[in-house]
Design a protein around this motif. Structure first.
Motif, PDB file in Angstrom:
ATOM      1  N   GLY A 134       0.450  -1.143   0.175  1.00 38.44           N
ATOM      2  CA  GLY A 134      -0.091   0.090   0.301  1.00 38.44           C
ATOM      3  C   GLY A 134       0.222   1.231  -0.115  1.00 38.44           C
ATOM      4  N   LYS A 135       0.504   2.295   0.253  1.00 43.73           N
ATOM      5  CA  LYS A 135       0.590   3.740   0.105  1.00 43.73           C
ATOM      6  C   LYS A 135       1.057   4.050   1.216  1.00 43.73           C
ATOM      7  N   VAL A 136       2.349   4.069   2.206  1.00 42.54           N
ATOM      8  CA  VAL A 136       3.165   4.736   3.474  1.00 42.54           C
ATOM      9  C   VAL A 136       3.395   6.517   3.134  1.00 42.54           C
ATOM     10  N   VAL A 137       2.906   7.089   4.151  1.00 45.58           N
ATOM     11  CA  VAL A 137       2.744   8.300   4.472  1.00 45.58           C
ATOM     12  C   VAL A 137       3.817   8.599   5.505  1.00 45.58           C
ATOM     13  N   PHE A 138       4.712   9.729   5.385  1.00 51.47           N
ATOM     14  CA  PHE A 138       5.248  10.070   7.352  1.00 51.47           C
ATOM     15  C   PHE A 138       4.166   9.898   7.851  1.00 51.47           C
ATOM     16  N   LEU A 139       4.088  10.048   9.426  1.00 54.55           N
ATOM     17  CA  LEU A 139       3.215  10.424  10.579  1.00 54.55           C
ATOM     18  C   LEU A 139       2.697  11.262  10.509  1.00 54.55           C
ATOM     19  N   PRO A 140       3.563  12.522  10.458  1.00 58.07           N
ATOM     20  CA  PRO A 140       3.286  13.865  11.054  1.00 58.07           C
ATOM     21  C   PRO A 140       2.975  14.343   9.108  1.00 58.07           C
ATOM     22  N   ARG A 141       2.260  16.074   9.225  1.00 58.98           N
ATOM     23  CA  ARG A 141       1.891  16.479   8.489  1.00 58.98           C
ATOM     24  C   ARG A 141       2.962  17.165   8.591  1.00 58.98           C
ATOM     25  N   PHE A 142       3.567  17.996   7.327  1.00 59.34           N
ATOM     26  CA  PHE A 142       5.118  18.763   7.093  1.00 59.34           C
ATOM     27  C   PHE A 142       4.642  20.240   6.684  1.00 59.34           C
ATOM     28  N   LEU A 143       5.457  21.573   6.998  1.00 60.12           N
ATOM     29  CA  LEU A 143       5.963  22.741   6.011  1.00 60.12           C
ATOM     30  C   LEU A 143       7.006  22.910   5.196  1.00 60.12           C
ATOM     31  N   LEU A 206      13.717  21.877   2.274  1.00 56.59           N
ATOM     32  CA  LEU A 206      13.461  20.629   3.413  1.00 56.59           C
ATOM     33  C   LEU A 206      11.942  21.065   4.152  1.00 56.59           C
ATOM     34  N   CYS A 207      11.535  19.737   4.325  1.00 54.15           N
ATOM     35  CA  CYS A 207       9.787  19.582   4.924  1.00 54.15           C
ATOM     36  C   CYS A 207       9.730  19.346   7.002  1.00 54.15           C
ATOM     37  N   VAL A 208       9.253  20.419   7.154  1.00 55.54           N
ATOM     38  CA  VAL A 208       9.845  20.181   8.658  1.00 55.54           C
ATOM     39  C   VAL A 208       8.094  19.760   9.082  1.00 55.54           C
ATOM     40  N   PRO A 209       8.404  18.784  10.432  1.00 54.59           N
ATOM     41  CA  PRO A 209       6.793  18.714  10.883  1.00 54.59           C
ATOM     42  C   PRO A 209       6.420  19.778  11.733  1.00 54.59           C
ATOM     43  N   VAL A 210       4.744  20.114  11.452  1.00 57.33           N
ATOM     44  CA  VAL A 210       4.535  21.400  12.378  1.00 57.33           C
ATOM     45  C   VAL A 210       2.991  20.581  12.492  1.00 57.33           C
ATOM     46  N   PRO A 211       2.137  21.418  13.591  1.00 55.36           N
ATOM     47  CA  PRO A 211       0.873  20.252  14.012  1.00 55.36           C
ATOM     48  C   PRO A 211       0.202  21.814  13.148  1.00 55.36           C
ATOM     49  N   GLU A 212      -1.073  20.700  13.277  1.00 53.91           N
ATOM     50  CA  GLU A 212      -2.243  21.001  12.590  1.00 53.91           C
ATOM     51  C   GLU A 212      -3.043  22.525  12.510  1.00 53.91           C
ATOM     52  N   GLY A 213      -2.900  23.057  14.316  1.00 50.06           N
ATOM     53  CA  GLY A 213      -3.787  23.747  14.324  1.00 50.06           C
ATOM     54  C   GLY A 213      -2.943  24.919  14.967  1.00 50.06           C
ATOM     55  N   GLY A 214      -2.726  26.035  14.383  1.00 51.24           N
ATOM     56  CA  GLY A 214      -2.630  27.012  15.508  1.00 51.24           C
ATOM     57  C   GLY A 214      -1.121  27.877  14.788  1.00 51.24           C
ATOM     58  N   PRO A 215      -0.101  28.355  14.770  1.00 49.17           N
ATOM     59  CA  PRO A 215       0.599  28.191  14.384  1.00 49.17           C
ATOM     60  C   PRO A 215       2.436  27.667  15.081  1.00 49.17           C
ATOM     61  N   ALA A 216       3.140  27.610  14.234  1.00 49.19           N
ATOM     62  CA  ALA A 216       4.522  27.089  14.642  1.00 49.19           C
ATOM     63  C   ALA A 216       5.569  28.078  14.173  1.00 49.19           C
ATOM     64  N   THR A 217       6.722  28.060  16.103  1.00 44.21           N
ATOM     65  CA  THR A 217       7.413  28.443  15.808  1.00 44.21           C
ATOM     66  C   THR A 217       8.498  27.532  15.768  1.00 44.21           C
ATOM     67  N   ILE A 218       9.404  27.950  14.703  1.00 41.14           N
ATOM     68  CA  ILE A 218      10.254  26.339  14.687  1.00 41.14           C
ATOM     69  C   ILE A 218      11.942  27.596  14.450  1.00 41.14           C
ATOM     70  N   GLY A 219      12.630  26.919  14.914  1.00 40.21           N
ATOM     71  CA  GLY A 219      13.807  26.926  15.609  1.00 40.21           C
ATOM     72  C   GLY A 219      15.494  26.488  14.911  1.00 40.21           C
ATOM     73  N   LEU A 220      16.736  27.196  14.324  1.00 38.58           N
ATOM     74  CA  LEU A 220      17.380  26.690  13.597  1.00 38.58           C
ATOM     75  C   LEU A 220      18.799  26.712  14.470  1.00 38.58           C
ATOM     76  N   THR A 221      19.329  25.730  14.846  1.00 39.85           N
ATOM     77  CA  THR A 221      20.924  26.163  15.728  1.00 39.85           C
ATOM     78  C   THR A 221      21.222  25.580  14.055  1.00 39.85           C
TER      79      THR A 221
END
Length: 466
Positions: A134-143, A206-221
Protein backbone atom coordinates in the motif's frame (compact mmCIF):
# COMPACT_ATOMS: atom_id res chain seq x y z
CA UNK A 1 -12.33 -5.71 16.58
CA UNK A 2 -13.69 -5.47 13.03
CA UNK A 3 -17.20 -4.31 12.20
CA UNK A 4 -18.07 -7.86 11.10
CA UNK A 5 -16.75 -9.34 14.35
CA UNK A 6 -18.83 -6.87 16.36
CA UNK A 7 -21.99 -7.80 14.43
CA UNK A 8 -21.31 -11.52 14.92
CA UNK A 9 -20.82 -11.00 18.66
CA UNK A 10 -24.12 -9.09 18.94
CA UNK A 11 -26.18 -11.67 17.05
CA UNK A 12 -24.59 -14.73 18.65
CA UNK A 13 -23.69 -16.25 15.28
CA UNK A 14 -20.70 -18.54 14.86
CA UNK A 15 -17.66 -16.50 13.95
CA UNK A 16 -16.45 -17.04 10.37
CA UNK A 17 -12.93 -18.23 9.76
CA UNK A 18 -10.51 -15.28 9.72
CA UNK A 19 -9.21 -14.28 6.30
CA UNK A 20 -5.90 -12.77 7.39
CA UNK A 21 -3.38 -12.55 10.21
CA UNK A 22 -1.72 -9.23 10.95
CA UNK A 23 1.82 -9.72 12.27
CA UNK A 24 3.50 -6.90 14.21
CA UNK A 25 7.09 -7.17 15.42
CA UNK A 26 7.90 -5.17 18.55
CA UNK A 27 11.15 -4.36 20.31
CA UNK A 28 11.07 -1.88 23.19
CA UNK A 29 8.06 -0.22 21.59
CA UNK A 30 5.67 0.13 24.52
CA UNK A 31 5.17 3.78 23.52
CA UNK A 32 4.48 2.83 19.88
CA UNK A 33 2.06 -0.08 20.36
CA UNK A 34 -1.04 1.83 21.61
CA UNK A 35 -1.54 4.09 18.55
CA UNK A 36 -0.78 1.16 16.24
CA UNK A 37 -3.09 -1.37 17.91
CA UNK A 38 -5.84 1.19 18.51
CA UNK A 39 -5.90 1.75 14.74
CA UNK A 40 -5.90 -2.01 14.09
CA UNK A 41 -8.91 -2.35 16.40
CA UNK A 42 -10.76 0.27 14.31
CA UNK A 43 -10.31 -1.55 11.00
CA UNK A 44 -13.58 -1.59 9.08
CA UNK A 45 -13.38 -4.81 7.07
CA UNK A 46 -16.03 -7.23 5.70
CA UNK A 47 -14.10 -10.17 7.15
CA UNK A 48 -12.49 -11.21 10.40
CA UNK A 49 -8.78 -11.29 11.07
CA UNK A 50 -6.27 -12.16 13.76
CA UNK A 51 -3.52 -10.01 15.20
CA UNK A 52 -0.21 -11.48 16.41
CA UNK A 53 2.40 -9.32 18.14
CA UNK A 54 5.93 -10.72 18.29
CA UNK A 55 7.86 -9.29 21.21
CA UNK A 56 11.61 -9.45 20.51
CA UNK A 57 12.75 -9.70 24.15
CA UNK A 58 11.81 -6.11 24.98
CA UNK A 59 13.31 -4.59 28.11
CA UNK A 60 10.43 -2.13 28.59
CA UNK A 61 6.84 -2.87 29.62
CA UNK A 62 5.62 -3.87 26.14
CA UNK A 63 4.23 -7.21 27.31
CA UNK A 64 2.38 -5.59 30.21
CA UNK A 65 0.82 -3.08 27.81
CA UNK A 66 -0.33 -5.93 25.56
CA UNK A 67 -1.76 -7.99 28.41
CA UNK A 68 -3.60 -5.11 30.06
CA UNK A 69 -4.87 -3.11 27.08
CA UNK A 70 -4.89 -5.49 24.11
CA UNK A 71 -5.80 -9.01 25.26
CA UNK A 72 -7.30 -9.70 21.82
CA UNK A 73 -3.81 -9.50 20.26
CA UNK A 74 -1.94 -12.80 20.51
CA UNK A 75 1.50 -12.39 22.07
CA UNK A 76 4.28 -14.36 20.36
CA UNK A 77 7.21 -14.06 22.78
CA UNK A 78 10.87 -14.40 21.87
CA UNK A 79 13.65 -14.79 24.43
CA UNK A 80 16.06 -12.82 22.21
CA UNK A 81 15.96 -10.09 19.61
CA UNK A 82 15.49 -11.85 16.27
CA UNK A 83 15.31 -8.62 14.27
CA UNK A 84 12.59 -7.78 11.77
CA UNK A 85 13.20 -10.86 9.62
CA UNK A 86 13.42 -13.47 12.37
CA UNK A 87 10.76 -11.81 14.48
CA UNK A 88 8.23 -11.88 11.67
CA UNK A 89 9.17 -15.45 10.82
CA UNK A 90 8.49 -16.54 14.39
CA UNK A 91 4.82 -15.66 13.86
CA UNK A 92 4.54 -16.23 10.11
CA UNK A 93 5.53 -19.89 10.36
CA UNK A 94 2.46 -20.46 12.51
CA UNK A 95 -0.05 -18.52 10.39
CA UNK A 96 -3.00 -20.61 9.15
CA UNK A 97 -5.15 -17.91 7.52
CA UNK A 98 -5.13 -17.52 3.70
CA UNK A 99 -3.26 -14.21 3.92
CA UNK A 100 -0.50 -12.84 6.14
CA UNK A 101 -0.20 -9.08 6.58
CA UNK A 102 2.85 -7.27 7.96
CA UNK A 103 2.59 -4.06 9.95
CA UNK A 104 5.30 -2.08 11.74
CA UNK A 105 4.70 -1.20 15.37
CA UNK A 106 5.40 2.45 14.48
CA UNK A 107 2.71 2.60 11.78
CA UNK A 108 -0.90 3.73 12.07
CA UNK A 109 -3.28 2.32 9.44
CA UNK A 110 -6.31 4.20 8.14
CA UNK A 111 -9.64 2.49 9.04
CA UNK A 112 -10.10 0.95 5.56
CA UNK A 113 -6.43 -0.02 5.14
CA UNK A 114 -6.80 -3.79 5.59
CA UNK A 115 -9.92 -4.14 3.44
CA UNK A 116 -8.31 -2.19 0.59
CA UNK A 117 -5.03 -4.09 0.92
CA UNK A 118 -6.65 -7.51 0.52
CA UNK A 119 -9.26 -6.55 -2.10
CA UNK A 120 -6.99 -7.10 -5.16
CA UNK A 121 -6.59 -10.81 -4.38
CA UNK A 122 -10.33 -11.30 -5.07
CA UNK A 123 -10.38 -9.19 -8.23
CA UNK A 124 -9.94 -10.49 -11.80
CA UNK A 125 -6.32 -11.61 -12.22
CA UNK A 126 -5.86 -11.80 -8.46
CA UNK A 127 -4.74 -15.41 -8.71
CA UNK A 128 -1.42 -14.20 -10.14
CA UNK A 129 -0.77 -11.82 -7.24
CA UNK A 130 1.81 -12.98 -4.74
CA UNK A 131 1.79 -9.82 -2.64
CA UNK A 132 0.08 -6.44 -2.37
CA UNK A 133 1.64 -3.29 -0.94
CA UNK A 134 0.00 0.00 0.00
CA UNK A 135 0.82 3.68 0.33
CA UNK A 136 3.00 4.64 3.29
CA UNK A 137 3.21 8.32 4.22
CA UNK A 138 5.13 9.88 7.08
CA UNK A 139 3.08 10.23 10.25
CA UNK A 140 3.17 14.02 10.72
CA UNK A 141 2.18 16.61 8.18
CA UNK A 142 4.88 18.98 7.03
CA UNK A 143 5.67 22.59 6.20
CA UNK A 144 7.71 22.96 3.02
CA UNK A 145 10.64 25.34 3.55
CA UNK A 146 12.99 26.58 0.84
CA UNK A 147 16.55 27.60 1.77
CA UNK A 148 19.01 29.70 -0.17
CA UNK A 149 22.52 30.89 0.78
CA UNK A 150 26.03 31.34 -0.58
CA UNK A 151 28.19 28.21 -0.72
CA UNK A 152 31.83 27.37 -0.17
CA UNK A 153 34.09 24.44 -1.07
CA UNK A 154 35.68 22.73 1.97
CA UNK A 155 38.84 21.71 0.13
CA UNK A 156 40.44 19.70 -2.67
CA UNK A 157 39.44 16.35 -1.17
CA UNK A 158 35.78 17.29 -0.67
CA UNK A 159 34.15 18.46 -3.91
CA UNK A 160 30.85 19.43 -2.27
CA UNK A 161 29.51 22.97 -2.35
CA UNK A 162 28.30 23.56 1.21
CA UNK A 163 25.85 26.07 2.61
CA UNK A 164 25.20 25.93 6.37
CA UNK A 165 25.73 23.30 9.08
CA UNK A 166 22.46 22.55 10.93
CA UNK A 167 22.72 20.76 14.28
CA UNK A 168 19.24 21.35 15.73
CA UNK A 169 15.69 22.01 14.55
CA UNK A 170 12.94 22.69 17.06
CA UNK A 171 9.19 23.07 16.56
CA UNK A 172 7.43 24.92 19.38
CA UNK A 173 10.44 24.18 21.57
CA UNK A 174 10.55 20.43 20.86
CA UNK A 175 13.62 18.93 19.16
CA UNK A 176 12.68 17.63 15.70
CA UNK A 177 16.03 17.25 13.88
CA UNK A 178 15.54 13.52 13.25
CA UNK A 179 12.00 14.06 11.93
CA UNK A 180 12.92 16.70 9.35
CA UNK A 181 13.02 15.44 5.76
CA UNK A 182 16.31 16.59 4.24
CA UNK A 183 16.53 14.60 0.99
CA UNK A 184 16.32 17.61 -1.35
CA UNK A 185 18.64 19.90 0.62
CA UNK A 186 21.49 18.12 2.41
CA UNK A 187 24.22 15.52 1.85
CA UNK A 188 22.86 13.23 4.57
CA UNK A 189 23.52 12.92 8.28
CA UNK A 190 27.08 13.37 9.51
CA UNK A 191 28.73 13.13 12.90
CA UNK A 192 28.06 10.64 15.72
CA UNK A 193 24.70 8.89 15.93
CA UNK A 194 23.85 10.65 19.20
CA UNK A 195 24.69 14.12 17.86
CA UNK A 196 24.14 14.23 14.10
CA UNK A 197 24.33 17.35 11.95
CA UNK A 198 23.57 18.18 8.31
CA UNK A 199 25.44 20.30 5.78
CA UNK A 200 23.04 21.92 3.34
CA UNK A 201 23.54 22.68 -0.30
CA UNK A 202 23.31 26.25 -1.52
CA UNK A 203 19.62 25.93 -2.13
CA UNK A 204 16.88 23.36 -1.86
CA UNK A 205 13.85 22.31 0.13
CA UNK A 206 13.34 20.72 3.54
CA UNK A 207 10.11 19.54 5.14
CA UNK A 208 9.58 20.31 8.83
CA UNK A 209 6.87 18.51 10.85
CA UNK A 210 4.43 21.06 12.27
CA UNK A 211 1.11 20.72 14.14
CA UNK A 212 -2.10 21.14 12.17
CA UNK A 213 -3.71 23.81 14.30
CA UNK A 214 -2.33 27.20 15.23
CA UNK A 215 0.97 28.92 14.45
CA UNK A 216 4.30 27.13 14.81
CA UNK A 217 7.62 28.56 15.99
CA UNK A 218 10.62 26.96 14.29
CA UNK A 219 14.13 27.22 15.69
CA UNK A 220 17.35 26.44 13.81
CA UNK A 221 20.81 26.02 15.33
CA UNK A 222 23.39 26.48 12.62
CA UNK A 223 26.88 27.68 11.67
CA UNK A 224 28.86 28.28 8.48
CA UNK A 225 32.37 28.92 7.20
CA UNK A 226 31.85 32.68 7.41
CA UNK A 227 29.19 35.16 8.48
CA UNK A 228 26.45 35.37 5.85
CA UNK A 229 22.70 35.48 5.29
CA UNK A 230 20.25 32.63 4.73
CA UNK A 231 16.88 33.16 3.09
CA UNK A 232 14.02 30.87 4.06
CA UNK A 233 10.66 30.81 2.28
CA UNK A 234 7.32 29.04 2.63
CA UNK A 235 3.76 29.23 1.38
CA UNK A 236 1.44 31.30 3.54
CA UNK A 237 -2.33 31.47 3.77
CA UNK A 238 -4.06 31.61 0.40
CA UNK A 239 -1.63 32.42 -2.41
CA UNK A 240 0.81 34.38 -0.29
CA UNK A 241 4.50 33.60 0.15
CA UNK A 242 6.46 34.36 3.29
CA UNK A 243 10.23 34.82 3.50
CA UNK A 244 12.77 35.46 6.25
CA UNK A 245 16.41 36.42 5.83
CA UNK A 246 18.36 35.34 8.88
CA UNK A 247 22.02 35.59 9.94
CA UNK A 248 24.45 32.72 10.40
CA UNK A 249 27.97 33.00 11.83
CA UNK A 250 31.02 30.82 12.26
CA UNK A 251 29.93 29.67 15.73
CA UNK A 252 26.67 27.77 16.32
CA UNK A 253 23.78 30.11 17.05
CA UNK A 254 20.01 29.69 17.19
CA UNK A 255 17.50 31.69 15.20
CA UNK A 256 13.72 31.33 15.22
CA UNK A 257 10.70 32.44 13.24
CA UNK A 258 6.95 31.83 13.43
CA UNK A 259 4.76 30.32 10.74
CA UNK A 260 1.10 31.34 10.84
CA UNK A 261 -1.69 28.79 11.15
CA UNK A 262 -2.78 29.32 7.54
CA UNK A 263 0.45 27.96 6.08
CA UNK A 264 -0.44 24.73 4.25
CA UNK A 265 0.68 21.42 5.70
CA UNK A 266 1.35 18.56 3.29
CA UNK A 267 1.66 14.77 3.34
CA UNK A 268 5.04 13.34 2.31
CA UNK A 269 5.48 9.88 0.83
CA UNK A 270 7.60 7.26 2.59
CA UNK A 271 6.97 4.34 0.22
CA UNK A 272 4.65 3.45 -2.67
CA UNK A 273 6.27 0.16 -3.53
CA UNK A 274 9.96 -0.44 -4.01
CA UNK A 275 12.57 -0.33 -6.77
CA UNK A 276 16.04 -1.79 -7.17
CA UNK A 277 18.69 0.25 -8.97
CA UNK A 278 20.99 -1.28 -11.56
CA UNK A 279 23.89 -1.16 -9.09
CA UNK A 280 21.85 -3.30 -6.69
CA UNK A 281 20.72 -0.71 -4.18
CA UNK A 282 17.09 -0.89 -3.08
CA UNK A 283 15.02 2.28 -2.75
CA UNK A 284 11.58 3.40 -1.68
CA UNK A 285 9.59 4.50 -4.71
CA UNK A 286 8.39 8.08 -4.25
CA UNK A 287 10.58 8.64 -1.18
CA UNK A 288 10.18 12.14 0.28
CA UNK A 289 7.99 13.34 -2.57
CA UNK A 290 5.07 15.59 -1.67
CA UNK A 291 1.88 13.56 -2.07
CA UNK A 292 -0.02 15.41 -4.77
CA UNK A 293 -1.85 12.37 -6.15
CA UNK A 294 0.95 11.32 -8.52
CA UNK A 295 0.76 7.75 -7.16
CA UNK A 296 -3.02 7.43 -6.98
CA UNK A 297 -3.36 4.66 -9.58
CA UNK A 298 -2.92 0.94 -8.79
CA UNK A 299 0.04 -0.55 -10.64
CA UNK A 300 2.50 -3.41 -10.65
CA UNK A 301 5.75 -2.77 -8.77
CA UNK A 302 8.97 -4.75 -8.40
CA UNK A 303 9.06 -5.00 -4.62
CA UNK A 304 6.68 -4.67 -1.68
CA UNK A 305 7.42 -2.77 1.51
CA UNK A 306 7.69 -4.92 4.64
CA UNK A 307 5.59 -2.32 6.43
CA UNK A 308 2.07 -2.87 5.18
CA UNK A 309 2.39 -5.75 2.73
CA UNK A 310 -0.08 -8.64 2.36
CA UNK A 311 1.02 -12.00 1.03
CA UNK A 312 -0.48 -15.35 0.20
CA UNK A 313 0.30 -17.62 3.15
CA UNK A 314 0.72 -20.65 0.93
CA UNK A 315 3.31 -18.86 -1.19
CA UNK A 316 5.12 -17.52 1.87
CA UNK A 317 5.37 -21.02 3.28
CA UNK A 318 6.76 -22.35 0.01
CA UNK A 319 9.39 -19.60 -0.03
CA UNK A 320 10.30 -20.00 3.63
CA UNK A 321 9.16 -16.41 4.36
CA UNK A 322 12.00 -13.99 5.17
CA UNK A 323 15.65 -14.97 5.29
CA UNK A 324 16.51 -15.11 9.02
CA UNK A 325 20.13 -14.15 8.34
CA UNK A 326 19.13 -10.70 7.08
CA UNK A 327 17.96 -9.68 10.58
CA UNK A 328 17.07 -6.11 9.54
CA UNK A 329 16.71 -4.33 6.16
CA UNK A 330 16.53 -5.68 2.58
CA UNK A 331 14.60 -8.74 3.84
CA UNK A 332 11.45 -7.47 2.09
CA UNK A 333 13.35 -6.76 -1.15
CA UNK A 334 14.85 -10.24 -1.10
CA UNK A 335 11.45 -11.83 -0.45
CA UNK A 336 9.84 -9.77 -3.22
CA UNK A 337 12.56 -10.84 -5.67
CA UNK A 338 11.87 -14.47 -4.79
CA UNK A 339 8.10 -13.96 -5.16
CA UNK A 340 8.70 -12.69 -8.68
CA UNK A 341 11.08 -15.56 -9.43
CA UNK A 342 8.11 -17.88 -8.85
CA UNK A 343 6.16 -16.01 -11.53
CA UNK A 344 3.88 -14.01 -9.22
CA UNK A 345 3.12 -10.30 -9.48
CA UNK A 346 3.27 -7.60 -6.81
CA UNK A 347 0.67 -4.85 -6.91
CA UNK A 348 0.69 -1.38 -5.37
CA UNK A 349 -2.71 -0.22 -4.02
CA UNK A 350 -2.88 3.53 -3.28
CA UNK A 351 -6.03 3.33 -1.15
CA UNK A 352 -4.38 1.17 1.53
CA UNK A 353 -2.77 3.98 3.55
CA UNK A 354 -0.43 3.81 6.55
CA UNK A 355 1.09 6.70 8.45
CA UNK A 356 4.61 5.81 9.58
CA UNK A 357 7.12 7.12 12.14
CA UNK A 358 10.28 6.85 10.06
CA UNK A 359 13.21 4.96 11.66
CA UNK A 360 11.55 4.83 15.09
CA UNK A 361 13.29 1.57 16.00
CA UNK A 362 16.68 2.12 14.35
CA UNK A 363 18.19 5.49 13.54
CA UNK A 364 18.88 5.98 9.85
CA UNK A 365 22.62 6.11 9.08
CA UNK A 366 23.51 4.76 12.52
CA UNK A 367 26.17 2.00 12.57
CA UNK A 368 23.35 -0.55 12.99
CA UNK A 369 21.60 0.80 9.90
CA UNK A 370 24.75 1.00 7.75
CA UNK A 371 25.99 -2.45 8.75
CA UNK A 372 22.77 -4.25 7.83
CA UNK A 373 21.93 -2.28 4.69
CA UNK A 374 25.44 -2.70 3.27
CA UNK A 375 25.77 -6.37 4.15
CA UNK A 376 22.23 -7.39 3.22
CA UNK A 377 22.42 -5.71 -0.18
CA UNK A 378 25.37 -7.97 -0.99
CA UNK A 379 23.57 -11.02 0.44
CA UNK A 380 20.44 -10.26 -1.60
CA UNK A 381 22.35 -9.84 -4.86
CA UNK A 382 24.28 -13.05 -4.21
CA UNK A 383 20.99 -14.93 -3.83
CA UNK A 384 18.80 -13.30 -6.43
CA UNK A 385 20.67 -11.32 -9.10
CA UNK A 386 22.52 -12.43 -12.21
CA UNK A 387 26.12 -13.56 -11.70
CA UNK A 388 27.41 -10.43 -13.42
CA UNK A 389 25.46 -8.05 -11.19
CA UNK A 390 26.29 -9.93 -8.00
CA UNK A 391 30.02 -10.28 -8.73
CA UNK A 392 30.29 -6.62 -9.73
CA UNK A 393 28.72 -5.41 -6.47
CA UNK A 394 30.63 -7.83 -4.24
CA UNK A 395 34.07 -7.10 -5.76
CA UNK A 396 33.47 -3.36 -5.78
CA UNK A 397 32.78 -3.26 -2.03
CA UNK A 398 36.30 -4.15 -0.71
CA UNK A 399 37.90 -2.02 -3.43
CA UNK A 400 35.83 0.98 -2.34
CA UNK A 401 36.69 0.23 1.28
CA UNK A 402 40.38 0.25 0.48
CA UNK A 403 40.02 3.51 -1.44
CA UNK A 404 38.22 5.12 1.51
CA UNK A 405 40.95 3.95 3.90
CA UNK A 406 43.75 5.37 1.73
CA UNK A 407 41.94 8.69 1.29
CA UNK A 408 41.28 8.92 5.04
CA UNK A 409 44.95 8.36 5.92
CA UNK A 410 46.14 10.87 3.32
CA UNK A 411 43.76 13.53 4.66
CA UNK A 412 44.92 12.81 8.22
CA UNK A 413 48.58 13.14 7.24
CA UNK A 414 47.98 16.44 5.45
CA UNK A 415 46.00 17.88 8.36
CA UNK A 416 48.21 16.21 10.99
CA UNK A 417 45.11 14.86 12.72
CA UNK A 418 43.92 11.44 13.83
CA UNK A 419 42.32 9.50 10.94
CA UNK A 420 38.60 8.74 11.12
CA UNK A 421 38.90 4.97 11.05
CA UNK A 422 35.43 3.99 12.24
CA UNK A 423 33.74 4.09 8.79
CA UNK A 424 36.47 1.86 7.35
CA UNK A 425 36.33 -0.55 10.28
CA UNK A 426 32.56 -0.77 9.89
CA UNK A 427 32.91 -1.64 6.20
CA UNK A 428 35.49 -4.32 7.06
CA UNK A 429 33.02 -5.81 9.54
CA UNK A 430 30.33 -5.74 6.85
CA UNK A 431 32.45 -7.68 4.36
CA UNK A 432 33.66 -10.17 6.98
CA UNK A 433 30.05 -10.92 7.93
CA UNK A 434 29.14 -11.27 4.25
CA UNK A 435 31.97 -13.78 3.70
CA UNK A 436 30.85 -15.77 6.73
CA UNK A 437 27.34 -16.09 5.27
CA UNK A 438 28.46 -16.58 1.66
CA UNK A 439 28.28 -20.42 1.65
CA UNK A 440 24.69 -20.31 2.95
CA UNK A 441 23.74 -17.66 0.37
CA UNK A 442 25.20 -19.69 -2.49
CA UNK A 443 23.20 -22.70 -1.34
CA UNK A 444 20.03 -20.61 -1.20
CA UNK A 445 20.83 -19.17 -4.63
CA UNK A 446 20.76 -22.70 -6.03
CA UNK A 447 17.45 -23.34 -4.26
CA UNK A 448 15.94 -20.15 -5.70
CA UNK A 449 17.11 -21.11 -9.19
CA UNK A 450 15.76 -24.66 -8.90
CA UNK A 451 12.20 -23.48 -8.19
CA UNK A 452 12.15 -20.32 -10.34
CA UNK A 453 9.83 -19.89 -13.30
CA UNK A 454 11.31 -16.51 -14.28
CA UNK A 455 14.93 -16.13 -15.36
CA UNK A 456 17.17 -13.79 -13.38
CA UNK A 457 18.08 -11.77 -16.46
CA UNK A 458 14.37 -11.25 -17.19
CA UNK A 459 13.65 -10.07 -13.65
CA UNK A 460 16.47 -7.55 -13.86
CA UNK A 461 14.63 -5.72 -16.60
CA UNK A 462 12.81 -4.12 -13.64
CA UNK A 463 16.02 -2.56 -12.34
CA UNK A 464 16.15 1.23 -12.61
CA UNK A 465 19.08 3.41 -13.69
CA UNK A 466 20.39 5.67 -10.93
Amino acid sequence: MTTMAMNVAMTGQAAPEPLATIVIVNWNGAHLLPPCLDAVAKQDAPFTFETHVVDNASADDSREVLAQRYPWAKLVPSDRNLGFAGGNNLALRGVTTPYAVLLNNDAIPEPDWLARLLAPFAEPGGNRLGAVTGKVVFLPRFLRLTLSTHTFSPGPHDPRELGVRVSSVTVNGREALREVLWEKLTFGAEGPADAPFFWTRGEGELCVPVPEGGPATIGLTWAADTAKQVTLGWAGAGDTTATRTLPVGTEPSTVSFTVDEGAPRVDVINNVGGIVLTDGYGADRGYQQIDTGQFDNPEEVFTACGNGMAMRTELGQALGWFDDDFFLYYEDTDLSWRIRARGYQIRYVPGAVLRHVHSASSVEWSPLFVFHTDRNRLLMLTKDATVRTAVSAVTRYPLTTASIAVRTWRQALRSRSRPAVRPTVLRVRVFASYLRLLPAMLRRRREVGATATERRVSLQSWLVER
